[in-house]
Design a protein around this motif. Structure first.
Motif, PDB file in Angstrom:
ATOM      1  N   VAL A  56      41.548  47.645  34.341  1.00  0.00           N
ATOM      2  CA  VAL A  56      41.946  47.810  32.942  1.00  0.00           C
ATOM      3  C   VAL A  56      43.256  48.587  32.945  1.00  0.00           C
ATOM      4  CG1 VAL A  56      41.373  48.805  30.702  1.00  0.00           C
ATOM      5  CG2 VAL A  56      39.575  47.778  32.101  1.00  0.00           C
ATOM      6  N   ASP A  57      44.281  48.044  32.310  1.00  0.00           N
ATOM      7  CA  ASP A  57      45.580  48.714  32.350  1.00  0.00           C
ATOM      8  C   ASP A  57      45.646  49.869  31.352  1.00  0.00           C
ATOM      9  OD1 ASP A  57      46.263  47.698  29.838  1.00  0.00           O
ATOM     10  OD2 ASP A  57      47.721  46.262  30.584  1.00  0.00           O
ATOM     11  N   SER A  58      46.812  50.471  31.239  1.00  0.00           N
ATOM     12  CA  SER A  58      46.966  51.724  30.502  1.00  0.00           C
ATOM     13  C   SER A  58      46.852  51.583  28.987  1.00  0.00           C
ATOM     14  CB  SER A  58      48.310  52.369  30.861  1.00  0.00           C
ATOM     15  OG  SER A  58      49.361  51.433  30.706  1.00  0.00           O
ATOM     16  N   VAL A  59      46.913  50.356  28.438  1.00  0.00           N
ATOM     17  CA  VAL A  59      46.710  50.185  26.996  1.00  0.00           C
ATOM     18  C   VAL A  59      45.370  49.548  26.672  1.00  0.00           C
ATOM     19  CG1 VAL A  59      49.185  50.049  26.501  1.00  0.00           C
ATOM     20  CG2 VAL A  59      47.874  47.922  26.833  1.00  0.00           C
ATOM     21  N   GLY A  60      44.635  49.109  27.714  1.00  0.00           N
ATOM     22  CA  GLY A  60      43.308  48.544  27.482  1.00  0.00           C
ATOM     23  C   GLY A  60      43.168  47.067  27.750  1.00  0.00           C
ATOM     24  N   ASN A  61      44.186  46.420  28.313  1.00  0.00           N
ATOM     25  CA  ASN A  61      44.047  45.025  28.723  1.00  0.00           C
ATOM     26  C   ASN A  61      43.179  44.947  29.972  1.00  0.00           C
ATOM     27  OD1 ASN A  61      45.873  43.979  26.732  1.00  0.00           O
ATOM     28  ND2 ASN A  61      47.596  44.626  28.009  1.00  0.00           N
ATOM     29  N   LEU A  62      42.197  44.053  29.950  1.00  0.00           N
ATOM     30  CA  LEU A  62      41.285  43.854  31.088  1.00  0.00           C
ATOM     31  C   LEU A  62      41.707  42.625  31.884  1.00  0.00           C
ATOM     32  CD1 LEU A  62      38.553  44.208  32.671  1.00  0.00           C
ATOM     33  CD2 LEU A  62      37.489  42.844  30.839  1.00  0.00           C
ATOM     34  N   PHE A  63      41.676  42.745  33.229  1.00  0.00           N
ATOM     35  CA  PHE A  63      42.047  41.632  34.098  1.00  0.00           C
ATOM     36  C   PHE A  63      40.966  41.416  35.152  1.00  0.00           C
ATOM     37  CE2 PHE A  63      45.927  43.483  32.502  1.00  0.00           C
ATOM     38  CZ  PHE A  63      46.704  42.393  32.145  1.00  0.00           C
ATOM     39  N   GLY A  64      40.667  40.139  35.424  1.00  0.00           N
ATOM     40  CA  GLY A  64      39.826  39.756  36.539  1.00  0.00           C
ATOM     41  C   GLY A  64      40.644  38.922  37.498  1.00  0.00           C
ATOM     42  N   VAL A  65      40.578  39.235  38.790  1.00  0.00           N
ATOM     43  CA  VAL A  65      41.510  38.665  39.767  1.00  0.00           C
ATOM     44  C   VAL A  65      40.765  37.944  40.882  1.00  0.00           C
ATOM     45  CG1 VAL A  65      43.400  39.170  41.369  1.00  0.00           C
ATOM     46  CG2 VAL A  65      43.134  40.529  39.276  1.00  0.00           C
ATOM     47  N   LEU A  66      41.188  36.704  41.169  1.00  0.00           N
ATOM     48  CA  LEU A  66      40.737  35.941  42.324  1.00  0.00           C
ATOM     49  C   LEU A  66      41.927  35.832  43.280  1.00  0.00           C
ATOM     50  CD1 LEU A  66      38.596  34.186  43.769  1.00  0.00           C
ATOM     51  CD2 LEU A  66      39.501  32.221  42.489  1.00  0.00           C
ATOM     52  N   PRO A  67      41.919  36.612  44.384  1.00  0.00           N
ATOM     53  CA  PRO A  67      43.086  36.626  45.274  1.00  0.00           C
ATOM     54  C   PRO A  67      43.371  35.251  45.876  1.00  0.00           C
ATOM     55  CG  PRO A  67      41.636  38.490  45.728  1.00  0.00           C
ATOM     56  CD  PRO A  67      40.895  37.557  44.814  1.00  0.00           C
ATOM     57  N   GLY A  68      44.672  34.966  46.022  1.00  0.00           N
ATOM     58  CA  GLY A  68      45.104  33.718  46.629  1.00  0.00           C
ATOM     59  C   GLY A  68      45.775  33.958  47.960  1.00  0.00           C
ATOM     60  N   GLU A  69      46.330  32.883  48.514  1.00  0.00           N
ATOM     61  CA  GLU A  69      46.962  32.976  49.824  1.00  0.00           C
ATOM     62  C   GLU A  69      48.295  33.706  49.773  1.00  0.00           C
ATOM     63  OE1 GLU A  69      47.182  28.936  51.099  1.00  0.00           O
ATOM     64  OE2 GLU A  69      45.054  28.818  51.609  1.00  0.00           O
ATOM     65  N   ASN A  70      48.962  33.695  48.597  1.00  0.00           N
ATOM     66  CA  ASN A  70      50.182  34.478  48.447  1.00  0.00           C
ATOM     67  C   ASN A  70      50.073  35.333  47.186  1.00  0.00           C
ATOM     68  OD1 ASN A  70      51.318  33.080  46.068  1.00  0.00           O
ATOM     69  ND2 ASN A  70      51.621  31.351  47.467  1.00  0.00           N
ATOM     70  N   GLY A  71      51.016  36.221  46.996  1.00  0.00           N
ATOM     71  CA  GLY A  71      50.907  37.178  45.906  1.00  0.00           C
ATOM     72  C   GLY A  71      51.299  36.663  44.542  1.00  0.00           C
ATOM     73  N   LYS A  72      51.964  35.504  44.467  1.00  0.00           N
ATOM     74  CA  LYS A  72      52.393  34.965  43.189  1.00  0.00           C
ATOM     75  C   LYS A  72      51.165  34.631  42.348  1.00  0.00           C
ATOM     76  CE  LYS A  72      56.382  33.543  41.232  1.00  0.00           C
ATOM     77  NZ  LYS A  72      57.598  34.366  41.125  1.00  0.00           N
ATOM     78  N   LYS A  73      51.212  34.977  41.047  1.00  0.00           N
ATOM     79  CA  LYS A  73      50.019  34.872  40.218  1.00  0.00           C
ATOM     80  C   LYS A  73      50.140  33.784  39.162  1.00  0.00           C
ATOM     81  CE  LYS A  73      49.282  39.883  40.546  1.00  0.00           C
ATOM     82  NZ  LYS A  73      49.223  41.141  39.767  1.00  0.00           N
ATOM     83  N   ILE A  74      48.999  33.166  38.870  1.00  0.00           N
ATOM     84  CA  ILE A  74      48.854  32.287  37.713  1.00  0.00           C
ATOM     85  C   ILE A  74      47.849  32.966  36.786  1.00  0.00           C
ATOM     86  CG2 ILE A  74      48.062  30.052  36.854  1.00  0.00           C
ATOM     87  CD1 ILE A  74      49.008  28.854  39.523  1.00  0.00           C
ATOM     88  N   LEU A  75      48.269  33.176  35.548  1.00  0.00           N
ATOM     89  CA  LEU A  75      47.487  33.943  34.579  1.00  0.00           C
ATOM     90  C   LEU A  75      46.908  33.029  33.514  1.00  0.00           C
ATOM     91  CD1 LEU A  75      46.753  36.836  33.425  1.00  0.00           C
ATOM     92  CD2 LEU A  75      48.920  36.699  32.168  1.00  0.00           C
ATOM     93  N   THR A  76      45.681  33.324  33.102  1.00  0.00           N
ATOM     94  CA  THR A  76      45.092  32.654  31.941  1.00  0.00           C
ATOM     95  C   THR A  76      44.346  33.711  31.135  1.00  0.00           C
ATOM     96  OG1 THR A  76      43.742  30.779  31.199  1.00  0.00           O
ATOM     97  CG2 THR A  76      42.945  31.987  33.124  1.00  0.00           C
ATOM     98  N   GLY A  77      43.881  33.347  29.952  1.00  0.00           N
ATOM     99  CA  GLY A  77      43.142  34.293  29.127  1.00  0.00           C
ATOM    100  C   GLY A  77      43.568  34.256  27.678  1.00  0.00           C
ATOM    101  N   SER A  78      43.102  35.244  26.909  1.00  0.00           N
ATOM    102  CA  SER A  78      43.407  35.338  25.487  1.00  0.00           C
ATOM    103  C   SER A  78      42.989  36.745  25.038  1.00  0.00           C
ATOM    104  CB  SER A  78      42.681  34.238  24.705  1.00  0.00           C
ATOM    105  OG  SER A  78      43.151  34.146  23.380  1.00  0.00           O
TER     106      SER A  78
END
Length: 394
Positions: A56-78
């Motif tokens: 949970v970041d500093s303003v309250g956004n929650l993230f769930g992460v599935l690590p991949g083979e490289n660090g570049k991220k694809i984000l989804t949510g609402s």
């Protein structure tokens, strides 16, 4: 071939919708309330049980992460918050579907090239911190000094907002699945929509000033009646709007001074909202209102800006990708504008962004009557998963 569990997706959404639900009224889950944090804790448990890393970041956004083979991220949510007396689909659908997509990847042994991330953004609705607060903080779009007193009320600071900012170079794309919140898809018999852009919003205070007087003794033709002038102005305005395309408006707040049954009103203020994908149309409409105000008889008026959000074009390549997936799978879909704002509007300014719409029954949203069928929800989740996989391959 990877698939989501549509039944599980609907169950997650239903359980989430029970948190903050008031029978006979609807969902009451504004950001930073007890019900909100209960829903956030539930989601975090669900993410962790699915094998995702959470934060949970500093303003309250929650993230769930599935690590991949490289660090570049694809984000989804609402977003997780609701309006007062809202429905259970507006926002949480995109979170539950993103969670289901990542859970399905992990269960079915898919190791993504990109790190996959699902977000539950905070304070998207028009609360005291302003719409899309969490996603704007994430996108680095909130300047120092923004609503300091309001931030303090929620236990936040400028430093918290700054710390929430993501490094845009870490992200390859963002996808948001959302209900349409309008009647277009249902009326066209379409299960899916692909937004090409998100409308701009301009808001104005319109003030009409006349003269207070006794309502029983002042002849009608001698009155400087601000209410009558405002009513005539709004009538003329709607005649103009009825002839417009790709532009909508609302007059949803009206204030009368003095608000007394026996006094001719001396001042009327109303809030005018304009929405369009075209900045030119927004300007033309504002100019038209200025012209109408200048022609008011026996009263004077003026108009002042309350702020504006520019139209946002979504990423053309992601729009094409979504369209090509639907075509290949023979899923009827149509490219269309979004008449409501979303977290995607903020994030699109810094990360390539696309959206998916599913139908809203009778076009109803921001209401306890909000409804999208389990089949339509599952269909949207299937397109989201397919799009995440295709983005990962690319």
């Amino acid at each position: 071939m990877l698939q989501i569990d549509g039944q599980r997706l609907n169950q997650t959404l239903k359980k989430l919708g029970e948190i903050g639900w008031v029978e006979g009224e609807g969902l009451q889950r504004p950001a930073y309330t007890e019900a909100y944090f209960e829903a956030q804790a539930f989601l975090r448990r669900e993410m962790e049980s699915a094998g995702l890393q959470t934060r949970v970041d500093s303003v309250g956004n929650l993230f769930g992460v599935l690590p991949g083979e490289n660090g570049k991220k694809i984000l989804t949510g609402s977003h997780l918050d609701s309006v007062y007396n809202g429905g259970i689909y507006d926002g949480p659908l995109g979170i539950a579907a993103g969670l289901e997509a990542l859970r399905s990847m992990k269960e079915q042994g898919y190791v993504p090239k990109h790190t996959m991330e699902v977000a539950a953004f905070i304070a998207e609705e028009g609360e005291p911190l302003g719409g899309t607060f969490g996603s704007r903080a994430f996108a680095g779009m909130i300047a120092p000094g923004y609503k300091n007193d309001t931030l303090k009320r929620f236990g936040l600071s400028d430093d918290d907002v700054a710390a929430s900012k993501a490094e845009r170079s870490d992200y390859a794309a963002f996808l948001e699945l959302h209900i349409e919140q309008g009647p277009y898809l249902e009326r066209k018999g379409l299960p899916l929509g692909i937004p090409s852009g998100i409308v701009g919003i301009a808001r104005y205070n319109v003030v009409i000033e006349g003269a207070a007087n006794h309502a029983g003794t002042t002849p009608m033709r001698e009155r400087s009646d601000a209410m009558r002038a405002a009513a005539d102005l709004i009538h003329e305005w709607y005649l103009y709007m009825d002839l417009q395309n790709d532009l909508v408006c609302n007059v949803g707040v009206l204030d009368i001074v003095p608000a007394h049954v026996s006094v001719v009103p001396e001042k009327v203020t109303f809030c005018l909202e304009l929405r369009s994908l075209s900045e030119e149309k927004l300007k033309e409409a504002a100019d038209e209102m200025q012209t109408l105000i200048a022609d008011i008889p026996r009263c004077k008026g003026h108009m002042e800006s309350l702020g504006a959000k520019a139209p946002v074009a979504l990423d053309g390549e992601i729009v094409k990708l979504l369209s090509s997936i639907c075509e290949a799978k023979q899923w009827p879909a149509e490219i269309m504008p979004s008449g409501a704002s979303h977290d995607a509007a903020a994030i699109a300014k810094v990360i390539p962004t696309g959206m998916i719409f599913v139908p809203s029954k009778n076009g109803v949203s921001h209401s306890k009557e909000e409804y999208t069928s389990p089949e339509e929800i599952a269909h949207g989740g299937e397109l989201l998963l397919a799009a995440l996989l295709e983005l990962d391959r690319r």
